[in-house]
Scaffold this motif. Structure first.
Motif, mmCIF file in Angstrom:
data_model
loop_
_atom_site.group_PDB
_atom_site.id
_atom_site.type_symbol
_atom_site.label_atom_id
_atom_site.label_comp_id
_atom_site.label_asym_id
_atom_site.label_seq_id
_atom_site.Cartn_x
_atom_site.Cartn_y
_atom_site.Cartn_z
ATOM 1 N N UNK A 90 -7.829 1.688 -2.624
ATOM 2 C CA UNK A 90 -6.749 2.622 -2.513
ATOM 3 C C UNK A 90 -6.138 2.951 -4.077
ATOM 4 N N UNK A 91 -6.332 2.333 -4.921
ATOM 5 C CA UNK A 91 -6.323 2.390 -6.420
ATOM 6 C C UNK A 91 -6.873 3.512 -6.902
ATOM 7 N N UNK A 92 -7.929 3.968 -6.280
ATOM 8 C CA UNK A 92 -8.758 5.301 -6.496
ATOM 9 C C UNK A 92 -8.332 6.265 -5.538
ATOM 10 N N UNK A 93 -8.116 5.953 -4.360
ATOM 11 C CA UNK A 93 -7.960 7.172 -3.203
ATOM 12 C C UNK A 93 -6.746 7.748 -3.394
ATOM 13 N N UNK A 114 0.732 -1.259 -0.090
ATOM 14 C CA UNK A 114 0.109 0.035 -0.065
ATOM 15 C C UNK A 114 0.901 1.248 0.079
ATOM 16 N N UNK A 115 1.961 1.177 0.604
ATOM 17 C CA UNK A 115 2.765 2.354 0.898
ATOM 18 C C UNK A 115 3.373 2.652 -0.644
ATOM 19 N N UNK A 116 3.725 1.641 -1.312
ATOM 20 C CA UNK A 116 4.050 1.961 -2.741
ATOM 21 C C UNK A 116 2.981 2.503 -3.628
ATOM 22 N N UNK A 117 1.785 1.951 -3.467
ATOM 23 C CA UNK A 117 0.687 2.344 -4.074
ATOM 24 C C UNK A 117 0.605 4.064 -3.969
ATOM 25 N N UNK A 118 0.953 4.397 -2.576
ATOM 26 C CA UNK A 118 0.856 5.664 -2.113
ATOM 27 C C UNK A 118 1.827 6.401 -2.737
ATOM 28 N N UNK A 119 3.144 6.039 -2.732
ATOM 29 C CA UNK A 119 4.050 6.579 -3.206
ATOM 30 C C UNK A 119 3.903 7.097 -4.796
ATOM 31 N N UNK A 120 3.453 6.225 -5.538
ATOM 32 C CA UNK A 120 3.276 6.450 -7.020
ATOM 33 C C UNK A 120 2.605 7.477 -7.200
ATOM 34 N N UNK A 121 1.558 8.248 -6.463
ATOM 35 C CA UNK A 121 0.760 9.203 -6.420
ATOM 36 C C UNK A 121 1.438 10.742 -6.606
ATOM 37 N N UNK A 122 2.229 10.934 -5.408
ATOM 38 C CA UNK A 122 3.063 12.289 -5.540
ATOM 39 C C UNK A 122 4.382 11.995 -6.479
ATOM 40 N N UNK A 123 4.755 10.835 -6.759
ATOM 41 C CA UNK A 123 5.758 10.849 -7.583
ATOM 42 C C UNK A 123 5.495 11.289 -9.308
ATOM 43 N N UNK A 174 -6.044 8.110 -14.745
ATOM 44 C CA UNK A 174 -5.615 7.260 -14.339
ATOM 45 C C UNK A 174 -6.659 5.923 -14.449
ATOM 46 N N UNK A 175 -6.244 4.831 -14.961
ATOM 47 C CA UNK A 175 -7.145 3.829 -15.181
ATOM 48 C C UNK A 175 -7.442 2.658 -14.081
ATOM 49 N N UNK A 176 -8.576 2.145 -13.549
ATOM 50 C CA UNK A 176 -8.593 1.252 -12.711
ATOM 51 C C UNK A 176 -9.586 0.076 -12.958
ATOM 52 N N UNK A 177 -9.665 -0.907 -12.260
ATOM 53 C CA UNK A 177 -10.675 -1.958 -12.453
ATOM 54 C C UNK A 177 -11.855 -1.410 -11.404
ATOM 55 N N UNK A 178 -13.016 -1.973 -11.785
ATOM 56 C CA UNK A 178 -14.227 -1.784 -10.855
ATOM 57 C C UNK A 178 -15.154 -3.006 -10.877
ATOM 58 N N UNK A 179 -15.384 -3.668 -9.609
ATOM 59 C CA UNK A 179 -14.952 -3.263 -8.473
ATOM 60 C C UNK A 179 -13.284 -3.423 -8.307
#
Ligand SMILES: *Cc1c(COP(=O)(O)O)cnc(C)c1O
Length: 399
Positions: free
Chosen positions: A139-142, A113-122, A130-135
């Motif tokens: 955190x992919x969205x947040x 999760x921490x790496x998912x988090x870092x990708x955003x500000x980086x 950003x493209x994601x799956x649903x459902x």
């Protein structure tokens, strides 16, 4: 002049709602909250049962190997007065050796999760797509929304299949990051090689493909499951594969995950936006020991697979629609309000996650646990759902 009054929160002396309204960025104020599921102590207190069966977070009921316990003991005995290794060299090398990558391509996180988090500000700024799956994993969205990015969702088909046209349409919008989870959370469904290739072929070469491989170990023996890391490393395009010690390795409480990236410059960017000591030393040592005991991992995966087959079969025999999972959890259509079903399960001390996304409000996600706990869950679910249905077309006994 009071403008913000968050529901259920009484204002206390010294609080200043209108100042907070202008201090908190609008992107943050509008974020959906992450739902960690019900708290076991709280469930005991509110509903009475002392025995709690926690099926809400996809943790391993088989815990860690003896080697991990020993590594943790050793570290505690040696003392924790020093800061951890900020680069996690020993762990990064162990991961690099196992996967045949150099450590410049490895990033460690306080959970993946921490790496998912870092990708955003980086990588992301306002207006990026950003493209994601649903459902999907929330955190992919947040995290992207935190940066003001626009998040486009590609739904599964009605039978949890792959919507080729939907993906092609979404990828044509020129996203900057594409998040794929295979096995997906919450469905447990995997992408086969052809479906993965469809996404990769249609993703702009300038975009980063993030393969969230949190349940990789559970799917490895599935003949339809391509090893995403092997597929991606044959391509010249930016990608990162995220894996974790939280699920099959049984280390969720210590928080350690990792990413393997196509490019050392991506790892460098992530290192710049992370807090320097993000992975504690106990977790680093434990993860090295966990990697070292592949027999324990194989046994966890084997037992989970047996339960997945057994419980899926039992639920389907009772008339439930269950997504074809390759993971350690099941996504189950209760055909009634999932929130109500989950609440009734809580009264028996069983914690699952009710889904709330439009179109999935009848679904619960339940982790596979020990056989005996799974039996208690299925029995109770059948009772609850038989009561909740007027036509009573489901058997209420199990097995
Ligand atoms: C559980 C999970 C993670 C990450 O868990 P960590 O404990 O932070 O490593 C990431 N992605 C998905 C899809 C998950 O289900």
């Amino acid at each position: 002049m009071r403008q913000v009054q968050i529901e259920g929160q009484a204002e206390r002396a010294g609080e200043h709602p209108s100042a907070m309204e202008s201090l908190v960025r609008p992107e943050v104020a509008g974020l959906p909250a992450y739902d960690p599921g019900a708290d076991p102590d709280e469930v005991s207190r509110s509903y009475g049962p002392t025995r709690i069966i926690k099926l809400s977070n996809n943790e391993s009921p088989y815990g860690v190997s003896a080697g991990v316990v020993e590594a943790v003991r050793r570290r505690l005995a040696a003392g924790v007065a020093r800061y951890p290794d900020p680069m996690g060299k020993r762990l990064a090398e162990a991961i690099g050796d196992k996967l045949a990558v150099s450590t410049e391509h490895v990033i460690l996180g306080n959970g993946s999760e921490n790496i998912l988090e870092l990708l955003s500000p980086a990588l992301l700024g306002a207006g990026d797509i950003v493209t994601i799956q649903a459902p999907c994993f929330s955190l992919h969205e947040i995290f992207p929304r935190m940066m003001g990015a626009r998040v486009d969702k590609v739904p599964f088909t009605a039978d949890f299949g792959f919507d080729t046209a939907g993906w092609l349409r979404a990828l044509a919008a020129d996203p900057k990051i594409v998040f794929i989870a295979s096995p997906s959370n919450p469905t447990g469904v995997i992408l086969d090689r052809e479906q993965l290739d469809t996404i990769l072929d249609a993703t702009p070469e300038t975009a980063l493909v993030v393969l969230d491989d949190a349940y990789h170990e559970y799917a490895m023996s599935n003949p339809s499951y391509p090893d995403g890391l092997e597929v991606l490393r044959g391509l010249s395009r930016p990608w990162i594969v995220l894996r974790t010690f939280s699920k099959a390795y049984g280390l969720a409480g210590l928080r350690v995950g990792y990413g393997i990236a196509s490019d050392a410059r991506l790892v460098d960017a992530l290192n710049r936006v992370r807090t320097p000591y993000n992975v504690n030393q106990v977790a680093q040592d434990a993860a090295v020991a966990a990697l070292d005991d592949q027999a324990h991992l194989a046994e966890t995966v084997r037992r989970t697979g047996l339960e997945r087959t057994r419980i899926t079969k039992a639920l389907r025999a009772a008339g439930f629609r269950v997504a074809p999972s390759a993971s350690n959890f099941l996504f189950i259509d209760t055909e009634q309000s999932a929130v109500v079903v989950a609440e009734q399960l809580l009264r028996s001390g069983i914690i699952v996650k009710p889904w709330r996304e439009p179109g999935y409000e009848g679904f619960i996600r339940a982790s596979l646990s020990l056989p005996e706990e799974n039996d208690v869950f299925v029995r109770r679910l059948l009772e609850i759902c038989a009561l909740g249905r007027s036509n009573g077309d489901r058997p209420s006994t199990y097995p």
